[in-house]
Enzyme design. Sequence first.
Site, PDB file in Angstrom:
ATOM      1  N   HIS A 113       0.833  -1.201   0.000  1.00  0.00           N
ATOM      2  CA  HIS A 113       0.000   0.000   0.000  1.00  0.00           C
ATOM      3  C   HIS A 113       0.867   1.249   0.000  1.00  0.00           C
ATOM      4  O   HIS A 113       0.674   2.142  -0.806  1.00  0.00           O
ATOM      5  CB  HIS A 113      -0.948   0.014   1.199  1.00  0.00           C
ATOM      6  CG  HIS A 113      -2.006   1.059   1.054  1.00  0.00           C
ATOM      7  ND1 HIS A 113      -1.751   2.385   1.301  1.00  0.00           N
ATOM      8  CD2 HIS A 113      -3.285   0.967   0.646  1.00  0.00           C
ATOM      9  CE1 HIS A 113      -2.863   3.075   1.052  1.00  0.00           C
ATOM     10  NE2 HIS A 113      -3.803   2.238   0.654  1.00  0.00           N
TER      11      HIS A 113
ATOM     12  N   HIS B 141      -7.737  -2.341  -4.198  1.00  0.00           N
ATOM     13  CA  HIS B 141      -6.403  -2.014  -4.732  1.00  0.00           C
ATOM     14  C   HIS B 141      -5.885  -3.154  -5.617  1.00  0.00           C
ATOM     15  O   HIS B 141      -5.240  -2.918  -6.627  1.00  0.00           O
ATOM     16  CB  HIS B 141      -5.408  -1.762  -3.598  1.00  0.00           C
ATOM     17  CG  HIS B 141      -5.620  -0.452  -2.913  1.00  0.00           C
ATOM     18  ND1 HIS B 141      -5.858   0.724  -3.599  1.00  0.00           N
ATOM     19  CD2 HIS B 141      -5.635  -0.117  -1.600  1.00  0.00           C
ATOM     20  CE1 HIS B 141      -6.013   1.712  -2.730  1.00  0.00           C
ATOM     21  NE2 HIS B 141      -5.887   1.229  -1.501  1.00  0.00           N
TER      22      HIS B 141
HETATM   23 CO    CO Z   1      -5.718   2.715   0.004  1.00  0.00          CO
END
Ligand code: CO
Length: 261
Positions: free
Chosen positions: A143, A207
């Site tokens: 991330h 994501h």
């Molecule tokens: Co994020």
Amino acid sequence: METAILLAAYGSTDPEAGAGLDLFGEAVRERFPGLETGWTFTSSFVRRRLAQAGLPAPSPAQALERLRGRGFGRVAVQSLHVVAGRDYEEFAADLKEAAEGISLSLGRPLLDSPDDLERTARALLADPPPSRLPEEALVLMGHGTDHPAGAAYADLARLLARTDPNLILGCLEGRFGPGIAQISDLLRERGVRRAWLRPFLALAGVHARRDLSGPEDSSWGSVLERAGVECRTDLRGLCQSPGLVEIWLDHLEKAWSRSAE
Ligand code: CO
């Protein structure tokens, strides 16, 4: 006084990501048989969506409230955070604020100590995508963050590259990992023509599906394909790798023994 276990994740509306949480919950129940175990989700967006679908989605405060109501005075909490960045700190603060009458003990995130980094590297190497050939790159998407705790991403990336130079950990955001433009240049320089993409995220949620492997021009897969690198995906979240689950469980066990003191 009895101790309950509270597990926490950002949450996801994706059924496959939900399956990852179920696996993790099972591993926790195996390690701590007979203990009360519940979940909370830190994303208010995810909580709203789950509630609309009729699924249980307590906030951290609601989860503690419920445990307090059932007479638990001690709660050991383990979240699926990867680093102790802003999200982790906010979560810890939210818990603390809602913990009146409860003695809380919060487990550390995945990448907390040098030993965690080495175990993580070993676990990733022991659990590669199903048919990766040695000349194919494995590109992991972390991330990322601007928080100093994100340095753990860079440390882990160095460890991985030392074992296998084509094992590349990048970050979607922040200042602690190469982004996809740099990764693409690196693969081109090395003449790597094929890459596996895997999320370095607890859950393979949005994501993984959009930013890593989605059809948009900006996804990591699209960027690499345009650079002439053929991509395959291994969209398992980290909580689907047993060696990594063990690390989180060890952190929970530490928190649990502190809470029992
Ligand atoms: Co994020």
